[in-house]
Design a protein around this motif. Structure first.
Motif, PDB file in Angstrom:
ATOM      1  N   LEU B   1       0.837  -1.125  -0.055  1.00  0.00           N
ATOM      2  CA  LEU B   1      -0.112  -0.107   0.017  1.00  0.00           C
ATOM      3  C   LEU B   1       0.881   1.158   0.030  1.00  0.00           C
ATOM      4  O   LEU B   1       1.865   1.295   0.726  1.00  0.00           O
ATOM      5  N   ALA B   2       0.510   2.274  -0.730  1.00  0.00           N
ATOM      6  CA  ALA B   2       1.318   3.512  -1.069  1.00  0.00           C
ATOM      7  C   ALA B   2       1.147   4.249   0.188  1.00  0.00           C
ATOM      8  O   ALA B   2       0.053   4.519   0.484  1.00  0.00           O
ATOM      9  N   LYS B   3       2.180   4.599   0.895  1.00  0.00           N
ATOM     10  CA  LYS B   3       2.289   5.480   1.992  1.00  0.00           C
ATOM     11  C   LYS B   3       1.907   7.148   1.688  1.00  0.00           C
ATOM     12  O   LYS B   3       2.816   7.440   0.668  1.00  0.00           O
ATOM     13  N   THR B   4       1.391   7.581   2.236  1.00  0.00           N
ATOM     14  CA  THR B   4       1.292   9.345   2.080  1.00  0.00           C
ATOM     15  C   THR B   4       1.806  10.255   2.915  1.00  0.00           C
ATOM     16  O   THR B   4       1.657   9.785   4.118  1.00  0.00           O
ATOM     17  N   THR B   5       2.271  11.333   2.664  1.00  0.00           N
ATOM     18  CA  THR B   5       3.085  12.125   3.467  1.00  0.00           C
ATOM     19  C   THR B   5       2.386  13.584   3.280  1.00  0.00           C
ATOM     20  O   THR B   5       2.850  13.988   1.958  1.00  0.00           O
ATOM     21  N   GLN B   6       2.100  14.343   4.069  1.00  0.00           N
ATOM     22  CA  GLN B   6       1.484  15.731   4.038  1.00  0.00           C
ATOM     23  C   GLN B   6       1.774  16.598   5.192  1.00  0.00           C
ATOM     24  O   GLN B   6       2.255  16.147   6.031  1.00  0.00           O
ATOM     25  N   PRO B   7       1.808  18.128   4.640  1.00  0.00           N
ATOM     26  CA  PRO B   7       2.222  18.748   6.115  1.00  0.00           C
ATOM     27  C   PRO B   7       1.134  18.584   6.955  1.00  0.00           C
ATOM     28  O   PRO B   7      -0.189  18.598   6.476  1.00  0.00           O
ATOM     29  N   ILE B   8       1.302  18.661   8.053  1.00  0.00           N
ATOM     30  CA  ILE B   8       0.478  18.479   9.086  1.00  0.00           C
ATOM     31  C   ILE B   8      -0.700  19.849   9.097  1.00  0.00           C
ATOM     32  O   ILE B   8      -1.890  19.377   9.424  1.00  0.00           O
ATOM     33  N   SER B   9       0.017  20.909   9.096  1.00  0.00           N
ATOM     34  CA  SER B   9      -1.028  22.185   9.112  1.00  0.00           C
ATOM     35  C   SER B   9      -0.467  23.152   8.026  1.00  0.00           C
ATOM     36  O   SER B   9       0.730  23.165   7.782  1.00  0.00           O
ATOM     37  N   MET B  10      -1.485  24.070   7.556  1.00  0.00           N
ATOM     38  CA  MET B  10      -1.213  25.162   6.932  1.00  0.00           C
ATOM     39  C   MET B  10      -2.274  26.298   7.134  1.00  0.00           C
ATOM     40  O   MET B  10      -3.409  26.059   7.582  1.00  0.00           O
ATOM     41  N   ASP B  11      -1.798  27.533   7.161  1.00  0.00           N
ATOM     42  CA  ASP B  11      -2.556  28.576   7.137  1.00  0.00           C
ATOM     43  C   ASP B  11      -2.609  29.261   6.014  1.00  0.00           C
ATOM     44  O   ASP B  11      -1.483  29.595   5.278  1.00  0.00           O
ATOM     45  N   SER B  12      -3.690  30.205   5.793  1.00  0.00           N
ATOM     46  CA  SER B  12      -3.987  30.907   4.527  1.00  0.00           C
ATOM     47  C   SER B  12      -4.862  31.870   4.918  1.00  0.00           C
ATOM     48  O   SER B  12      -5.478  31.940   5.937  1.00  0.00           O
ATOM     49  N   TYR B  13      -5.167  32.935   4.036  1.00  0.00           N
ATOM     50  CA  TYR B  13      -5.974  34.074   4.101  1.00  0.00           C
ATOM     51  C   TYR B  13      -6.982  33.935   2.797  1.00  0.00           C
ATOM     52  O   TYR B  13      -6.866  33.305   2.090  1.00  0.00           O
ATOM     53  N   GLU B  14      -8.093  34.275   3.382  1.00  0.00           N
ATOM     54  CA  GLU B  14      -9.224  34.542   2.512  1.00  0.00           C
ATOM     55  C   GLU B  14      -8.802  35.068   1.207  1.00  0.00           C
ATOM     56  O   GLU B  14      -8.085  36.006   1.089  1.00  0.00           O
ATOM     57  N   GLY B  15      -9.288  34.391   0.120  1.00  0.00           N
ATOM     58  CA  GLY B  15      -9.020  34.888  -1.296  1.00  0.00           C
ATOM     59  C   GLY B  15      -7.569  34.435  -2.080  1.00  0.00           C
ATOM     60  O   GLY B  15      -7.533  34.687  -3.020  1.00  0.00           O
ATOM     61  N   GLN B  16      -7.073  33.885  -1.122  1.00  0.00           N
ATOM     62  CA  GLN B  16      -5.735  33.224  -1.389  1.00  0.00           C
ATOM     63  C   GLN B  16      -6.001  31.953  -2.208  1.00  0.00           C
ATOM     64  O   GLN B  16      -6.810  31.153  -2.147  1.00  0.00           O
ATOM     65  N   GLU B  17      -4.956  31.599  -3.122  1.00  0.00           N
ATOM     66  CA  GLU B  17      -4.624  30.444  -3.596  1.00  0.00           C
ATOM     67  C   GLU B  17      -4.071  29.215  -2.731  1.00  0.00           C
ATOM     68  O   GLU B  17      -2.832  29.630  -2.213  1.00  0.00           O
TER      69      GLU B  17
END
Lengths: 116, 112
Positions: B1-17
């Motif tokens: 099974l393929a294991k996945t790795t992602q950042p645990i958290s992210m912050d962004s502001y409204e309207g941003q990509e």
């Protein structure tokens, strides 16, 4: 999009009793369904794979006699928590895998089980 | 099974990509890449699925490089209601094994 329902959405039961949770795929057939458990602020943990017409496959550490799974039709799987105890309190989520390519999985809304 | 790795958290502001990248180095030939969004006390909601190159739907885009060892979910112009946990999952029909194993997911917080 495809819809998967669960019933009940929440249930409170007394320690020692059994609780049955239903998972239905409403607009597609699903030979395979999955049951997950999720504790607060944690990720989903796969409990078992449910296959229509055959025995479920349980993940390591999941007691098959405690968590009975029945997949009687292409749209319905049930999970019965037998002799529930407070430590079984959790959020139970099912998913159904579309039988057609590309085999997307759709999740139910979850069932909150509280054992007192 | 393929294991996945992602950042645990992210912050962004409204309207941003917002771009969330997931690595899946041992992805199998038949595996698809699927992204889900989960709000508290709800089941994961399907966002987008792809196999290679780029996929776009009404809510997101999914970029997959040629080697398929990673993928990037792109959410255009996020709003406060996009605050949720996002999961990258890999699975397919390789040898009949298609169960999803969830990683930690990425907790996205959108700020006003």
């Amino acid at each position: 999009g495809a819809v998967v329902s669960q019933h009940p959405s929440w249930v409170i039961c007394k320690s020692g009793t059994s609780v049955k949770i239903e998972c239905r795929s409403l607009d597609f057939q699903a030979t395979t369904m999955f049951w997950y458990r999720q504790f607060p602020k944690q990720s989903l943990m796969l409990m078992a794979t449910s296959n229509e017409g055959s025995k479920a496959t349980y993940e390591q550490g999941v007691e098959k006699d405690k968590f009975l799974i029945n997949h009687a039709s292409l749209t319905l799987s049930t999970l019965t928590v037998t002799s529930a105890h407070p430590e079984d309190s959790s959020f139970y989520i099912c998913s159904a895998r579309n039988d057609r390519p590309p085999y997307e999985q759709y999740f139910g809304p979850g069932t909150r089980l509280t054992v007192t | 099974l393929a294991k996945t790795t992602q950042p645990i958290s992210m912050d962004s502001y409204e309207g941003q990509e917002v771009n969330i990248t997931c690595s899946h180095n041992n992805i199998a030939t038949n595996d698809y890449i699927t992204w889900y969004q989960q709000f508290p006390s709800q089941g994961p909601r399907f966002i987008i699925q792809g196999y290679k190159t780029k996929v776009t739907n009404e809510v997101a885009s999914l970029f997959i490089p040629a080697d398929r060892k990673s993928s990037t979910l792109s959410l255009p112009r996020v709003s406060l209601s996009d605050t949720a946990v996002y999961y990258c999952l890999v699975g397919g029909t390789t040898s009949g094994t298609y169960k999803y194993i969830f990683g930690t997911g990425t907790r996205l917080k959108v700020l006003a």
